[in-house]
Design an enzyme around this catalytic site. Sequence first.
Site, PDB file in Angstrom:
ATOM      1  N   ASP A  88      33.418 -21.156 -16.772  1.00 40.41           N
ATOM      2  CA  ASP A  88      33.052 -22.471 -17.289  1.00 40.41           C
ATOM      3  C   ASP A  88      31.612 -22.861 -16.966  1.00 40.41           C
ATOM      4  O   ASP A  88      31.307 -24.047 -16.776  1.00 40.41           O
ATOM      5  CB  ASP A  88      34.026 -23.553 -16.764  1.00 40.41           C
ATOM      6  CG  ASP A  88      35.466 -23.257 -17.148  1.00 40.41           C
ATOM      7  OD1 ASP A  88      35.683 -22.668 -18.214  1.00 40.41           O
ATOM      8  OD2 ASP A  88      36.374 -23.621 -16.370  1.00 40.41           O
ATOM      9  N   LYS A  98      28.859 -20.754 -20.915  1.00 40.03           N
ATOM     10  CA  LYS A  98      28.510 -19.521 -21.640  1.00 40.03           C
ATOM     11  C   LYS A  98      28.538 -19.737 -23.157  1.00 40.03           C
ATOM     12  O   LYS A  98      27.669 -19.270 -23.879  1.00 40.03           O
ATOM     13  CB  LYS A  98      29.493 -18.387 -21.265  1.00 40.03           C
ATOM     14  CG  LYS A  98      29.473 -18.037 -19.786  1.00 40.03           C
ATOM     15  CD  LYS A  98      30.515 -17.000 -19.422  1.00 40.03           C
ATOM     16  CE  LYS A  98      31.933 -17.499 -19.505  1.00 40.03           C
ATOM     17  NZ  LYS A  98      32.304 -18.530 -18.518  1.00 40.03           N
ATOM     18  N   GLY A 124      37.889 -20.434 -22.461  1.00 40.72           N
ATOM     19  CA  GLY A 124      37.690 -21.572 -23.359  1.00 40.72           C
ATOM     20  C   GLY A 124      36.198 -21.832 -23.401  1.00 40.72           C
ATOM     21  O   GLY A 124      35.616 -22.232 -22.400  1.00 40.72           O
ATOM     22  N   HIS A 125      35.574 -21.499 -24.520  1.00 37.42           N
ATOM     23  CA  HIS A 125      34.126 -21.615 -24.624  1.00 37.42           C
ATOM     24  C   HIS A 125      33.776 -22.747 -25.596  1.00 37.42           C
ATOM     25  O   HIS A 125      34.126 -22.682 -26.773  1.00 37.42           O
ATOM     26  CB  HIS A 125      33.522 -20.284 -25.087  1.00 37.42           C
ATOM     27  CG  HIS A 125      33.718 -19.167 -24.091  1.00 37.42           C
ATOM     28  ND1 HIS A 125      33.272 -17.884 -24.276  1.00 37.42           N
ATOM     29  CD2 HIS A 125      34.299 -19.176 -22.859  1.00 37.42           C
ATOM     30  CE1 HIS A 125      33.583 -17.147 -23.216  1.00 37.42           C
ATOM     31  NE2 HIS A 125      34.219 -17.911 -22.357  1.00 37.42           N
ATOM     32  N   GLN A 166      35.247 -15.704 -18.395  1.00 39.15           N
ATOM     33  CA  GLN A 166      35.479 -15.975 -16.974  1.00 39.15           C
ATOM     34  C   GLN A 166      34.149 -15.914 -16.213  1.00 39.15           C
ATOM     35  O   GLN A 166      33.116 -16.216 -16.787  1.00 39.15           O
ATOM     36  CB  GLN A 166      36.502 -15.003 -16.372  1.00 39.15           C
ATOM     37  CG  GLN A 166      37.935 -15.213 -16.838  1.00 39.15           C
ATOM     38  CD  GLN A 166      38.225 -14.712 -18.229  1.00 39.15           C
ATOM     39  OE1 GLN A 166      38.031 -13.556 -18.535  1.00 39.15           O
ATOM     40  NE2 GLN A 166      38.720 -15.572 -19.096  1.00 39.15           N
TER      41      GLN A 166
HETATM   42  P1  GDP Z   1      32.263 -21.601 -20.754  1.00 37.63           P
HETATM   43  O1  GDP Z   1      33.689 -21.253 -20.536  1.00 37.63           O
HETATM   44  O2  GDP Z   1      31.358 -20.926 -19.782  1.00 37.63           O
HETATM   45  O3  GDP Z   1      31.814 -21.409 -22.174  1.00 37.63           O
HETATM   46  O4  GDP Z   1      32.133 -23.157 -20.440  1.00 37.63           O
HETATM   47  P2  GDP Z   1      33.115 -24.315 -20.964  1.00 37.63           P
HETATM   48  O5  GDP Z   1      32.860 -24.553 -22.389  1.00 37.63           O
HETATM   49  O6  GDP Z   1      34.509 -24.056 -20.540  1.00 37.63           O
HETATM   50  O7  GDP Z   1      32.632 -25.518 -20.063  1.00 37.63           O
HETATM   51  C1  GDP Z   1      31.297 -25.920 -20.059  1.00 37.63           C
HETATM   52  C2  GDP Z   1      31.244 -27.402 -20.440  1.00 37.63           C
HETATM   53  O8  GDP Z   1      29.923 -27.867 -20.201  1.00 37.63           O
HETATM   54  C3  GDP Z   1      31.507 -27.679 -21.896  1.00 37.63           C
HETATM   55  O9  GDP Z   1      32.128 -28.930 -22.009  1.00 37.63           O
HETATM   56  C4  GDP Z   1      30.114 -27.719 -22.516  1.00 37.63           C
HETATM   57  O10 GDP Z   1      30.060 -28.514 -23.696  1.00 37.63           O
HETATM   58  C5  GDP Z   1      29.351 -28.361 -21.404  1.00 37.63           C
HETATM   59  N1  GDP Z   1      27.919 -28.008 -21.292  1.00 37.63           N
HETATM   60  C6  GDP Z   1      27.325 -26.793 -21.455  1.00 37.63           C
HETATM   61  N2  GDP Z   1      26.028 -26.875 -21.103  1.00 37.63           N
HETATM   62  C7  GDP Z   1      25.814 -28.144 -20.716  1.00 37.63           C
HETATM   63  C8  GDP Z   1      24.675 -28.843 -20.201  1.00 37.63           C
HETATM   64  O11 GDP Z   1      23.590 -28.301 -20.013  1.00 37.63           O
HETATM   65  N3  GDP Z   1      24.853 -30.167 -19.884  1.00 37.63           N
HETATM   66  C9  GDP Z   1      26.035 -30.812 -20.048  1.00 37.63           C
HETATM   67  N4  GDP Z   1      26.104 -32.080 -19.710  1.00 37.63           N
HETATM   68  N5  GDP Z   1      27.120 -30.179 -20.513  1.00 37.63           N
HETATM   69  C10 GDP Z   1      27.009 -28.865 -20.834  1.00 37.63           C
HETATM   70  P1  IMO Z   2      35.931 -19.096 -19.262  1.00 39.99           P
HETATM   71  O1  IMO Z   2      35.647 -17.878 -20.096  1.00 39.99           O
HETATM   72  C1  IMO Z   2      37.590 -20.770 -15.601  1.00 39.99           C
HETATM   73  C2  IMO Z   2      41.054 -18.722 -13.873  1.00 39.99           C
HETATM   74  C3  IMO Z   2      42.380 -19.468 -13.887  1.00 39.99           C
HETATM   75  C4  IMO Z   2      42.999 -18.935 -12.612  1.00 39.99           C
HETATM   76  C5  IMO Z   2      42.560 -17.466 -12.611  1.00 39.99           C
HETATM   77  C6  IMO Z   2      43.601 -16.505 -13.165  1.00 39.99           C
HETATM   78  O2  IMO Z   2      36.243 -20.309 -20.055  1.00 39.99           O
HETATM   79  O3  IMO Z   2      34.873 -19.290 -18.240  1.00 39.99           O
HETATM   80  P2  IMO Z   2      44.470 -16.016 -15.636  1.00 39.99           P
HETATM   81  O4  IMO Z   2      45.110 -16.908 -16.648  1.00 39.99           O
HETATM   82  O5  IMO Z   2      43.186 -15.411 -16.078  1.00 39.99           O
HETATM   83  O6  IMO Z   2      45.405 -14.993 -15.068  1.00 39.99           O
HETATM   84  O7  IMO Z   2      44.104 -17.000 -14.401  1.00 39.99           O
HETATM   85  O8  IMO Z   2      41.382 -17.412 -13.412  1.00 39.99           O
HETATM   86  N1  IMO Z   2      40.391 -18.580 -15.184  1.00 39.99           N
HETATM   87  C7  IMO Z   2      39.309 -19.287 -15.557  1.00 39.99           C
HETATM   88  N2  IMO Z   2      38.663 -20.290 -14.940  1.00 39.99           N
HETATM   89  N3  IMO Z   2      37.141 -20.319 -16.784  1.00 39.99           N
HETATM   90  C8  IMO Z   2      37.776 -19.299 -17.403  1.00 39.99           C
HETATM   91  O9  IMO Z   2      37.308 -18.717 -18.528  1.00 39.99           O
HETATM   92  C9  IMO Z   2      38.938 -18.757 -16.809  1.00 39.99           C
HETATM   93  N4  IMO Z   2      39.795 -17.780 -17.151  1.00 39.99           N
HETATM   94  C10 IMO Z   2      40.680 -17.660 -16.143  1.00 39.99           C
HETATM   95  O10 IMO Z   2      42.195 -20.852 -13.850  1.00 39.99           O
HETATM   96  O11 IMO Z   2      42.407 -19.551 -11.509  1.00 39.99           O
HETATM   97 MG    MG Z   3      35.496 -22.198 -20.212  1.00 33.53          MG
END
Ligand code: GDP
Ligand code: IMO
Ligand code: MG
Length: 450
Positions: free
Chosen positions: A36, A39, A63-64, A246
């Site tokens: 998270d 990416k 979840g991206h 991840q």
């Molecule tokens: P990922 O799994 O690495 O793709 O990240 P996620 O999408 O799960 O979580 C990142 C969160 O941060 C999302 O809600 C994005 O919209 C948000 N986000 C990404 N870059 C920025 C940033 O520079 N500033 C803020 N405020 N939010 C950001």
């Molecule tokens: P992105 O790509 C954050 C965490 C789960 C749990 C552990 C194992 O969005 O960054 P699993 O279901 O993979 O067996 O769970 O890994 N986890 C993540 N945490 N971002 C993710 O993906 C994750 N994918 C798995 O919360 O702690």
């Molecule tokens: Mg994510």
Amino acid sequence: MITFCYTAGGHFPTYLSSKRGDLMPAYVLVGAQWGDEGKGKIVDYLAAQTDLVVRYAGGNNAGHTVINQMGTFSLHLVPSGIFHPETTCIIGNGVVLDPAVFLAEISDLRSRGVDVSRVFISDRAHVIMPYHILLDQLEESAKGGLAIGTTGKGVGPAYMDKTARVGIRAGELLDPISLKPRLQQVIQYKNSILTKIYNSEPFDLESVFTQCVEWGKQLKEFLRPTELLLQQAITHGKSILIEGAQGTLLDLDHGTYPYVTSSSSSVAGISGGLGIPPRDVSAVIGVFKAYCTRVGSGPIPTEMPTDIGVDIRERAWEYGTTTGRARRIGWFDAVVGRYSSRINGFTSAVLTRLDVLDGMPTVRICVGYKINGEIVEHFPSTTTLFEQCEPIYEDMDGWNEPTVGVTQLSQLPKEAMRYVKRLEELIECPIRLISTGPNREETIHIEPLF
Ligand code: GDP
Ligand code: IMO
Ligand code: MG
């Protein structure tokens, strides 16, 4: 000598024009912390310059989030380059694929006007079956207080079956005659576990089989031997952006075991997960959040006091994109950052969510740990030790002026700049891109990433 020529059935228009192919074949974007890191946003930003965007590990536990002129999207399987009409998106063999989730994602993207004709799935990708999802949930409940806090999507059990050599691969869904006996054997085994260990209902072979055949029909247009597409793209000098899922601290080998995911989410997973040799990956970019978050169980030594953590969580909406669970929030952990940098060999870094720290009087960076009074500057190998780590902090002045939406380095407040520079020193890697908001444009591109 055999001259290999595979054509993607006319679905591969990017072969005609290369965006960055003259510069390098493949570069990877890896999550540097616990996932998270943002990416999805960065891949969407960079994909404008890239011919192919590919996923190599994980499944729909990812979840991206992507926010651009087409709307707000949460992608779980489809690579985040999908919004660029000329970019081909590949789900590699190292990904575990839940067909129902994939098809729903495709249908949602189509309904929102996104062209999905350039999405391909490796026919070697393992399928997440309904019994994997149930087993994930049952195994977690059985662990009680020692639960991993998985996303419950069946990812771990699907990888277990892959290594146990009883998994079903996506390509097999197209061949019902061979599939049936394999499925029969697996279901028989799974049913004994379900009924005898978990006192749960067994699966009915016929209905799972019918479901698989139906999935096969719907997935057919997407399935390809993607390693060949990638090898061919490399031969033709196309640019490939490899999208990590991840993060490094969730990597099966290098993460905070056992509180990890079941795949090699660090750079280590790329070659196996895509079928391209390591020599073709020329740059490794680490994505770091300006602080730390973690969702699920496992230690996070720099976890903030509740009031500050809750404030950040609510302001920055730090809730899981896949499960909606609250993310735990910590100060930037530079011991973890440096470890991640060395494991992956980051050639440059991206810093996201700097804007979230706007207005904080002080920002803290963990520069070492104390374990039983002894100072430690490296990441410990066991979770028991990691749990005992007391962070040693370096405090820096925060900044009052907003950084949100800033696109020029010169517009950053000097304290924010100092913070970025200090992080750069500590992670031993140049930060070349800073994200100042969730939208594609809210980005400071300091210099080329490679
Ligand atoms: P990922 O799994 O690495 O793709 O990240 P996620 O999408 O799960 O979580 C990142 C969160 O941060 C999302 O809600 C994005 O919209 C948000 N986000 C990404 N870059 C920025 C940033 O520079 N500033 C803020 N405020 N939010 C950001
Ligand atoms: P992105 O790509 C954050 C965490 C789960 C749990 C552990 C194992 O969005 O960054 P699993 O279901 O993979 O067996 O769970 O890994 N986890 C993540 N945490 N971002 C993710 O993906 C994750 N994918 C798995 O919360 O702690
Ligand atoms: Mg994510």
